[in-house]
Design a protein around this motif. Structure first.
Motif, PDB file in Angstrom:
ATOM      1  N   ILE A  19       0.654  -1.091   0.180  1.00  0.00           N
ATOM      2  CA  ILE A  19      -0.039  -0.252  -0.296  1.00  0.00           C
ATOM      3  C   ILE A  19       1.345   0.808   0.153  1.00  0.00           C
ATOM      4  O   ILE A  19       0.864   2.393  -0.366  1.00  0.00           O
ATOM      5  CB  ILE A  19      -0.931   0.187   1.316  1.00  0.00           C
ATOM      6  CG1 ILE A  19      -1.766  -1.228   0.850  1.00  0.00           C
ATOM      7  CG2 ILE A  19      -1.731   1.648   1.702  1.00  0.00           C
ATOM      8  CD1 ILE A  19      -2.686  -1.705   2.334  1.00  0.00           C
ATOM      9  N   ARG A  20       2.345   1.322   0.775  1.00  0.00           N
ATOM     10  CA  ARG A  20       2.557   2.422   1.197  1.00  0.00           C
ATOM     11  C   ARG A  20       3.465   2.001  -0.839  1.00  0.00           C
ATOM     12  O   ARG A  20       3.456   3.424  -0.832  1.00  0.00           O
ATOM     13  CB  ARG A  20       3.872   2.418   1.852  1.00  0.00           C
ATOM     14  CG  ARG A  20       3.187   1.865   3.166  1.00  0.00           C
ATOM     15  CD  ARG A  20       4.849   1.508   4.538  1.00  0.00           C
ATOM     16  NE  ARG A  20       4.180   1.828   5.415  1.00  0.00           N
ATOM     17  CZ  ARG A  20       4.439   0.573   6.667  1.00  0.00           C
ATOM     18  NH1 ARG A  20       4.919  -0.527   5.834  1.00  0.00           N
ATOM     19  NH2 ARG A  20       4.034   0.351   7.896  1.00  0.00           N
ATOM     20  N   TRP A  21       4.299   1.682  -1.706  1.00  0.00           N
ATOM     21  CA  TRP A  21       4.806   1.399  -2.541  1.00  0.00           C
ATOM     22  C   TRP A  21       3.597   1.882  -3.852  1.00  0.00           C
ATOM     23  O   TRP A  21       3.885   2.747  -4.496  1.00  0.00           O
ATOM     24  CB  TRP A  21       4.979  -0.235  -2.753  1.00  0.00           C
ATOM     25  CG  TRP A  21       6.671  -0.782  -2.503  1.00  0.00           C
ATOM     26  CD1 TRP A  21       6.988  -1.008  -1.515  1.00  0.00           C
ATOM     27  CD2 TRP A  21       7.365   0.008  -3.194  1.00  0.00           C
ATOM     28  NE1 TRP A  21       7.716  -1.199  -1.642  1.00  0.00           N
ATOM     29  CE2 TRP A  21       8.791  -1.006  -2.867  1.00  0.00           C
ATOM     30  CE3 TRP A  21       7.758   0.219  -5.194  1.00  0.00           C
ATOM     31  CZ2 TRP A  21       9.718  -1.174  -3.573  1.00  0.00           C
ATOM     32  CZ3 TRP A  21       8.862   0.024  -5.793  1.00  0.00           C
ATOM     33  CH2 TRP A  21       9.957  -0.334  -4.708  1.00  0.00           C
ATOM     34  N   LEU A  22       1.640   1.409  -3.566  1.00  0.00           N
ATOM     35  CA  LEU A  22       1.165   1.886  -4.261  1.00  0.00           C
ATOM     36  C   LEU A  22       1.140   3.365  -4.074  1.00  0.00           C
ATOM     37  O   LEU A  22       1.037   5.117  -5.491  1.00  0.00           O
ATOM     38  CB  LEU A  22      -0.283   1.596  -4.633  1.00  0.00           C
ATOM     39  CG  LEU A  22      -0.605   1.227  -5.590  1.00  0.00           C
ATOM     40  CD1 LEU A  22      -0.037   0.883  -6.879  1.00  0.00           C
ATOM     41  CD2 LEU A  22      -1.906   0.251  -5.302  1.00  0.00           C
ATOM     42  N   LEU A  23       0.697   4.047  -3.384  1.00  0.00           N
ATOM     43  CA  LEU A  23       0.206   5.852  -2.790  1.00  0.00           C
ATOM     44  C   LEU A  23       1.868   6.000  -3.486  1.00  0.00           C
ATOM     45  O   LEU A  23       1.227   7.345  -4.431  1.00  0.00           O
ATOM     46  CB  LEU A  23       0.768   5.576  -1.309  1.00  0.00           C
ATOM     47  CG  LEU A  23      -1.570   4.966  -0.741  1.00  0.00           C
ATOM     48  CD1 LEU A  23      -1.221   5.144   0.604  1.00  0.00           C
ATOM     49  CD2 LEU A  23      -2.058   6.204  -0.947  1.00  0.00           C
ATOM     50  N   ALA A  24       3.091   5.477  -2.894  1.00  0.00           N
ATOM     51  CA  ALA A  24       4.057   6.587  -3.719  1.00  0.00           C
ATOM     52  C   ALA A  24       4.092   6.451  -4.785  1.00  0.00           C
ATOM     53  O   ALA A  24       4.572   7.334  -5.594  1.00  0.00           O
ATOM     54  CB  ALA A  24       4.992   5.719  -2.978  1.00  0.00           C
ATOM     55  N   ALA A  25       4.061   5.387  -5.793  1.00  0.00           N
ATOM     56  CA  ALA A  25       4.395   5.476  -7.489  1.00  0.00           C
ATOM     57  C   ALA A  25       2.969   6.214  -7.437  1.00  0.00           C
ATOM     58  O   ALA A  25       3.245   6.951  -8.738  1.00  0.00           O
ATOM     59  CB  ALA A  25       4.051   3.657  -7.156  1.00  0.00           C
ATOM     60  N   ALA A  26       1.947   6.248  -6.556  1.00  0.00           N
ATOM     61  CA  ALA A  26       0.938   7.361  -7.525  1.00  0.00           C
ATOM     62  C   ALA A  26       1.492   8.660  -7.231  1.00  0.00           C
ATOM     63  O   ALA A  26       0.565   9.808  -7.087  1.00  0.00           O
ATOM     64  CB  ALA A  26      -0.303   7.331  -7.105  1.00  0.00           C
ATOM     65  N   GLY A  27       2.483   9.421  -6.961  1.00  0.00           N
ATOM     66  CA  GLY A  27       2.623  10.218  -6.037  1.00  0.00           C
ATOM     67  C   GLY A  27       2.075  10.942  -4.982  1.00  0.00           C
ATOM     68  O   GLY A  27       1.722  12.037  -4.839  1.00  0.00           O
ATOM     69  N   VAL A  28       1.590  10.417  -4.328  1.00  0.00           N
ATOM     70  CA  VAL A  28       0.296  10.297  -3.201  1.00  0.00           C
ATOM     71  C   VAL A  28       1.122  10.265  -1.991  1.00  0.00           C
ATOM     72  O   VAL A  28       1.321   9.537  -1.204  1.00  0.00           O
ATOM     73  CB  VAL A  28      -0.769   9.612  -3.309  1.00  0.00           C
ATOM     74  CG1 VAL A  28      -1.574   9.698  -1.864  1.00  0.00           C
ATOM     75  CG2 VAL A  28      -1.697   9.795  -4.457  1.00  0.00           C
ATOM     76  N   GLU A  29       1.079  12.012  -1.078  1.00  0.00           N
ATOM     77  CA  GLU A  29       1.291  11.599   0.421  1.00  0.00           C
ATOM     78  C   GLU A  29       0.914  10.869   1.202  1.00  0.00           C
ATOM     79  O   GLU A  29      -0.692  11.513   1.081  1.00  0.00           O
ATOM     80  CB  GLU A  29       2.206  13.025   0.666  1.00  0.00           C
ATOM     81  CG  GLU A  29       2.908  14.146  -0.016  1.00  0.00           C
ATOM     82  CD  GLU A  29       3.710  15.769  -0.011  1.00  0.00           C
ATOM     83  OE1 GLU A  29       2.248  15.962   1.609  1.00  0.00           O
ATOM     84  OE2 GLU A  29       4.324  15.992  -0.277  1.00  0.00           O
TER      85      GLU A  29
END
Length: 221
Positions: A19-29
């Motif tokens: 989940i951390r990875w996917l948010l980060a890849a989406a550019g979401v803080e």
């Protein structure tokens, strides 16, 4: 609330890491609320914040979402990382579920008896090299594109990179026979949002150490 997603989990990889990875890849803080003791978990349970009495839990868009796959599906759909149609989504789901199976095998090594860990890990690495990674090499070879589905970054690519790096921690030469996966790793690692997440000091978690396991077990059991 800041408006940022808020992640409730221990300060470790576990089921929250994709989940951390996917948010980060989406550019979401995102913000993190770490469970430090069993009481922290009990508080969430008592407050009715956990639908099935377990974490991960992510506060996002006014919801308190649980169940890792549901959270990942929502994030992928919200941030256009889930294909353009049902067929692409089905392919992404297949590839992601295969990676989830491999991740479960890797995680299970922590709970093997001390005298069985080495043998179990060798078996997992064999499966990675001969059952799982050949699939993704074949997919990339089959369509000749940079990404697994639709020639566009999706959650499947993000999870594949996460898993490659995870396996390489135990077997650094795992990609020796997979030239397309080597190229995939190099390209996806340099996507700006992902490259930032891979830098020291990001919210990406380090491998769990043996000394951490009793503390984590105390929280969850």
């Amino acid at each position: 609330m800041s408006g940022k997603p808020r992640l409730h989990y221990v300060n470790a990889r576990g089921r929250m890491e994709p989940i951390r990875w996917l948010l980060a890849a989406a550019g979401v803080e995102f913000e993190e609320a770490f469970l430090e003791t069993k009481d922290d978990l009990k508080k969430l349970q008592t407050n009715g914040d956990l639908l099935f009495q377990q974490v991960p839990m992510v506060e996002i868009d006014g919801m308190k979402m649980v169940q890792t796959r549901a959270i990942l599906n929502y994030i992928a759909g919200k941030y256009n990382l889930y294909g353009k149609d049902l067929k692409e989504r089905a392919l992404i789901d297949m590839y992601v579920e295969g990676l989830a199976d491999l991740n479960e095998l890797i995680s299970s090594n922590f709970f093997q008896p001390a005298d069985k860990k080495e043998e179990h890990l060798a078996s997992v690495m064999d499966k990675a090299a001969n059952r799982y990674f050949p699939v993704y090499e074949k997919v990339l070879k089959g369509h000749g594109q940079d990404f697994l589905v639709g020639n566009k970054l999706s959650r499947a690519d993000v999870q594949l990179l996460e898993t490659i790096l995870l396996v390489e921690e135990s077997k650094p030469d795992i990609l020796a026979k997979f030239p397309l996966l080597q190229s995939f790793k190099a390209k996806t690692s340099n996507i700006p949002n992902i490259k930032k997440f891979l830098q020291p000091g990001s919210q990406r978690k380090q491998p769990i150490q043996e000394k951490d396991i009793p503390r984590l077990m105390q929280i969850f059991h």
